[in-house]
Scaffold this active site. Structure first.
Site, PDB file in Angstrom:
ATOM      1  N   ASN A  16      13.291 -53.503  37.707  1.00 16.84           N
ATOM      2  CA  ASN A  16      13.091 -54.515  36.548  1.00 16.84           C
ATOM      3  C   ASN A  16      14.162 -55.189  36.718  1.00 16.84           C
ATOM      4  O   ASN A  16      15.266 -54.111  36.425  1.00 16.84           O
ATOM      5  CB  ASN A  16      12.254 -53.396  35.200  1.00 16.84           C
ATOM      6  N   ARG A  51      13.042 -55.608  29.442  1.00 17.55           N
ATOM      7  CA  ARG A  51      13.238 -55.025  31.164  1.00 17.55           C
ATOM      8  C   ARG A  51      14.145 -56.093  31.655  1.00 17.55           C
ATOM      9  O   ARG A  51      15.349 -56.132  32.761  1.00 17.55           O
ATOM     10  CB  ARG A  51      12.251 -56.413  32.178  1.00 17.55           C
ATOM     11  N   VAL A  89       9.615 -52.489  42.841  1.00 17.56           N
ATOM     12  CA  VAL A  89       9.093 -51.883  41.381  1.00 17.56           C
ATOM     13  C   VAL A  89      10.595 -51.864  39.924  1.00 17.56           C
ATOM     14  O   VAL A  89      10.007 -52.333  39.128  1.00 17.56           O
ATOM     15  CB  VAL A  89       8.598 -50.894  41.721  1.00 17.56           C
ATOM     16  N   ALA A 125      14.430 -41.734  43.522  1.00 17.19           N
ATOM     17  CA  ALA A 125      12.818 -40.621  42.902  1.00 17.19           C
ATOM     18  C   ALA A 125      13.743 -40.068  42.043  1.00 17.19           C
ATOM     19  O   ALA A 125      13.429 -38.970  41.596  1.00 17.19           O
ATOM     20  CB  ALA A 125      14.034 -39.690  44.477  1.00 17.19           C
ATOM     21  N   GLY A 126      13.139 -40.953  41.277  1.00 13.65           N
ATOM     22  CA  GLY A 126      13.586 -40.881  40.003  1.00 13.65           C
ATOM     23  C   GLY A 126      11.860 -40.633  39.280  1.00 13.65           C
ATOM     24  O   GLY A 126      10.941 -40.080  39.889  1.00 13.65           O
ATOM     25  N   VAL A 129       9.174 -42.677  38.417  1.00 12.44           N
ATOM     26  CA  VAL A 129       7.909 -43.686  39.068  1.00 12.44           C
ATOM     27  C   VAL A 129       7.863 -43.565  40.077  1.00 12.44           C
ATOM     28  O   VAL A 129       7.171 -43.209  41.151  1.00 12.44           O
ATOM     29  CB  VAL A 129       8.580 -45.229  38.910  1.00 12.44           C
ATOM     30  N   GLY A 130       9.553 -43.165  41.336  1.00 14.10           N
ATOM     31  CA  GLY A 130       9.463 -43.186  42.225  1.00 14.10           C
ATOM     32  C   GLY A 130       8.708 -41.552  42.980  1.00 14.10           C
ATOM     33  O   GLY A 130       7.747 -41.710  44.173  1.00 14.10           O
ATOM     34  N   ARG A 149      -3.358 -51.416  32.429  1.00 17.15           N
ATOM     35  CA  ARG A 149      -2.663 -51.520  30.145  1.00 17.15           C
ATOM     36  C   ARG A 149      -3.760 -52.896  29.720  1.00 17.15           C
ATOM     37  O   ARG A 149      -4.429 -52.204  29.051  1.00 17.15           O
ATOM     38  CB  ARG A 149      -1.377 -51.688  30.500  1.00 17.15           C
ATOM     39  N   HIS A 170       6.154 -60.185  34.872  1.00 19.29           N
ATOM     40  CA  HIS A 170       5.888 -58.930  34.522  1.00 19.29           C
ATOM     41  C   HIS A 170       7.267 -58.379  32.736  1.00 19.29           C
ATOM     42  O   HIS A 170       7.938 -57.918  33.570  1.00 19.29           O
ATOM     43  CB  HIS A 170       6.227 -57.857  35.473  1.00 19.29           C
ATOM     44  N   ASP A 193       0.103 -54.001  34.611  1.00 22.38           N
ATOM     45  CA  ASP A 193      -0.474 -54.532  33.408  1.00 22.38           C
ATOM     46  C   ASP A 193      -1.750 -54.763  32.895  1.00 22.38           C
ATOM     47  O   ASP A 193      -2.659 -54.340  32.756  1.00 22.38           O
ATOM     48  CB  ASP A 193       0.065 -56.161  33.463  1.00 22.38           C
TER      49      ASP A 193
HETATM   50  N1  APR Z   1      19.750 -45.697  45.631  1.00 21.59           N
HETATM   51  C1  APR Z   1      18.875 -45.487  45.816  1.00 21.59           C
HETATM   52  N2  APR Z   1      18.482 -44.567  44.741  1.00 21.59           N
HETATM   53  C2  APR Z   1      19.462 -45.233  43.560  1.00 21.59           C
HETATM   54  C3  APR Z   1      20.122 -46.314  43.707  1.00 21.59           C
HETATM   55  C4  APR Z   1      21.037 -46.781  44.984  1.00 21.59           C
HETATM   56  N3  APR Z   1      21.535 -47.815  44.713  1.00 21.59           N
HETATM   57  N4  APR Z   1      20.756 -46.508  42.332  1.00 21.59           N
HETATM   58  C5  APR Z   1      20.089 -45.658  41.675  1.00 21.59           C
HETATM   59  N5  APR Z   1      19.334 -44.373  42.123  1.00 21.59           N
HETATM   60  C6  APR Z   1      18.065 -43.993  41.683  1.00 21.59           C
HETATM   61  C7  APR Z   1      18.641 -43.190  40.378  1.00 21.59           C
HETATM   62  O1  APR Z   1      19.688 -41.669  40.756  1.00 21.59           O
HETATM   63  C8  APR Z   1      17.342 -42.938  39.907  1.00 21.59           C
HETATM   64  O2  APR Z   1      16.819 -41.046  40.369  1.00 21.59           O
HETATM   65  O3  APR Z   1      16.775 -44.229  41.145  1.00 21.59           O
HETATM   66  C9  APR Z   1      16.559 -43.590  40.780  1.00 21.59           C
HETATM   67  C10 APR Z   1      15.771 -44.339  38.872  1.00 21.59           C
HETATM   68  O4  APR Z   1      14.984 -43.432  38.619  1.00 21.59           O
HETATM   69  P1  APR Z   1      14.846 -43.075  37.164  1.00 21.59           P
HETATM   70  O5  APR Z   1      16.136 -42.798  36.310  1.00 21.59           O
HETATM   71  O6  APR Z   1      13.665 -41.787  36.633  1.00 21.59           O
HETATM   72  O7  APR Z   1      13.804 -44.427  36.747  1.00 21.59           O
HETATM   73  P2  APR Z   1      12.421 -44.662  36.832  1.00 21.59           P
HETATM   74  O8  APR Z   1      11.530 -44.513  35.703  1.00 21.59           O
HETATM   75  O9  APR Z   1      12.023 -44.046  37.830  1.00 21.59           O
HETATM   76  O10 APR Z   1      12.202 -46.287  36.831  1.00 21.59           O
HETATM   77  C11 APR Z   1      12.916 -46.915  38.388  1.00 21.59           C
HETATM   78  O11 APR Z   1      11.342 -48.956  37.675  1.00 21.59           O
HETATM   79  O12 APR Z   1       9.843 -49.119  36.209  1.00 21.59           O
HETATM   80  C12 APR Z   1      11.504 -49.813  36.934  1.00 21.59           C
HETATM   81  O13 APR Z   1      11.862 -50.085  35.299  1.00 21.59           O
HETATM   82  C13 APR Z   1      12.189 -48.967  36.063  1.00 21.59           C
HETATM   83  O14 APR Z   1      14.175 -50.110  37.083  1.00 21.59           O
HETATM   84  C14 APR Z   1      12.934 -49.043  36.740  1.00 21.59           C
HETATM   85  C15 APR Z   1      12.529 -48.638  37.767  1.00 21.59           C
END
Ligand code: APR
Length: 306
Positions: free
Chosen positions: A119, A87, A117, A9-10, A12-13, A150, A174, A147
């Site tokens: 990387n 990546r 998704v 839920a970061g 991207v999510g 972009r 990618h 891509d």
């Molecule tokens: N289970 C569930 N969530 C997890 C786990 C796990 N085992 N490990 C990490 N996370 C969560 C983190 O807590 C965080 O909230 O994944 C989320 C990642 O969010 P961000 O750090 O904001 O990263 P984000 O920019 O969303 O990118 C996520 O997508 O585009 C790709 O390269 C990017 O690999 C990266 C991914």
């Protein structure tokens, strides 16, 4: 209403969750390991419903029980790039995360379509495929839609044209090894090769290839999320609405384009069952060669995994 789980839920999510819900494509379940993160973002998105006028429900959880019987599962869990990182630098940490996430998710949603998704995308998607035993039609990665978006942006910047008039194709790995198809990229049906000089096309392609790194360079603390979130939502729409749209999707290659046993972006028709077909566009010898070279770069990365 369909049900979409998004693990991670970061940036991207959560962005994908917002777009999917706001377009009423599906109810969304956000899952994250961080205490309260998925729940907090889900509640924030629910507060948005009367403002943006949508009906989809968003919920958050630290465990997978609420994800049961999802139609689509999107995996964005992992760490994102910081400046100076490729990546590929994310491989070690994200492999462990991907394995544990796919194992848990499949227990609750064995019939879902999965979109990876995290990387490095091509390697993580392959890993998820091998780990899960899911059929190739139901496991794919999101990279090529982003891509291609972009590339469309770089074309618009160069020509000053309307984004809606551009149909762009970026395929292959990618990463820095991606392949842009200028001959098949069109503006109102006219090929880019008829609109720009070879030198100008090279500039446009560079802008596309470096697009992700350009964003990371500005942000410093993470990587892109608006365009990735929207690209996920576009794929989810094609699946839950069964549109049969053809887009650049990280798909398992099983002889198509003369390539085997790897995941890479290629034109792919999506529908309710996931991947309906890998579309083999007629390519010139030069274009085919570039795709093979890109596949070699993915195969080299896969050897780090094996
Ligand atoms: N289970 C569930 N969530 C997890 C786990 C796990 N085992 N490990 C990490 N996370 C969560 C983190 O807590 C965080 O909230 O994944 C989320 C990642 O969010 P961000 O750090 O904001 O990263 P984000 O920019 O969303 O990118 C996520 O997508 O585009 C790709 O390269 C990017 O690999 C990266 C991914």
């Amino acid at each position: 209403m369909s049900k979409v789980t998004i693990v991670g839920a970061g940036n991207v999510g959560a962005t994908a969750a917002h777009i999917i819900a706001a377009h009423d494509l599906a109810d969304v379940v956000l899952v994250d390991v961080a205490d309260g993160l998925a729940q907090g973002k889900a509640l924030d998105l629910m507060h948005l419903r009367s403002v943006e006028k949508f009906h989809a429900k968003v919920s958050g959880s630290n465990d997978y029980a609420p994800t049961k019987d999802s139609d689509v599962v999107v995996i964005t869990a992992g760490i994102a790039r910081k400046p100076g990182m490729t990546r590929e630098d994310l491989l070690g940490v994200n492999s462990k995360i991907m394995k544990s996430v796919i194992d848990e998710a499949v227990q609750y949603s064995p019939n879902a379509v999965y979109i990876c998704v995290t990387n490095p995308l091509d390697v993580m998607t392959y890993l998820a495929f091998k780990e899960s035993g899911l059929p190739k039609a139901r496991l794919m990665g999101m990279g090529g839609v982003l891509d291609s978006a972009r590339l469309a942006f770089a074309v618009c910047e160069k020509l000053g044209c309307c984004p809606e008039d551009v149909s762009a194709w970026a395929v292959g790995a990618h990463g820095e090894g991606m392949v842009c198809w200028p001959r098949l990229t069109t503006v109102n049906g006219v090929a880019l090769t008829d609109l720009l000089s070879a030198e100008e096309i090279a500039e446009v392609v560079q802008r596309c290839v470096k697009g992700g790194a350009e964003v990371v360079g500005y942000l410093k603390t993470g990587s892109a999320f608006y365009a990735p979130g929207a690209s996920i939502a576009a794929m989810v729409e094609a699946i839950v609405d069964d549109t049969h749209r053809v887009m650049s999707v990280c798909s398992y290659l099983d002889g198509e384009y003369g390539l085997s046993d790897l995941y890479m972006n290629v034109p792919t028709r999506l529908g309710a069952c996931g991947i309906e077909e890998i579309v083999e566009l007629p390519l010139t010898a030069e274009e085919l060669e570039a795709l093979k070279k890109s596949a070699d770069s993915v195969a080299a990365q896969l050897s780090n995994l094996r």
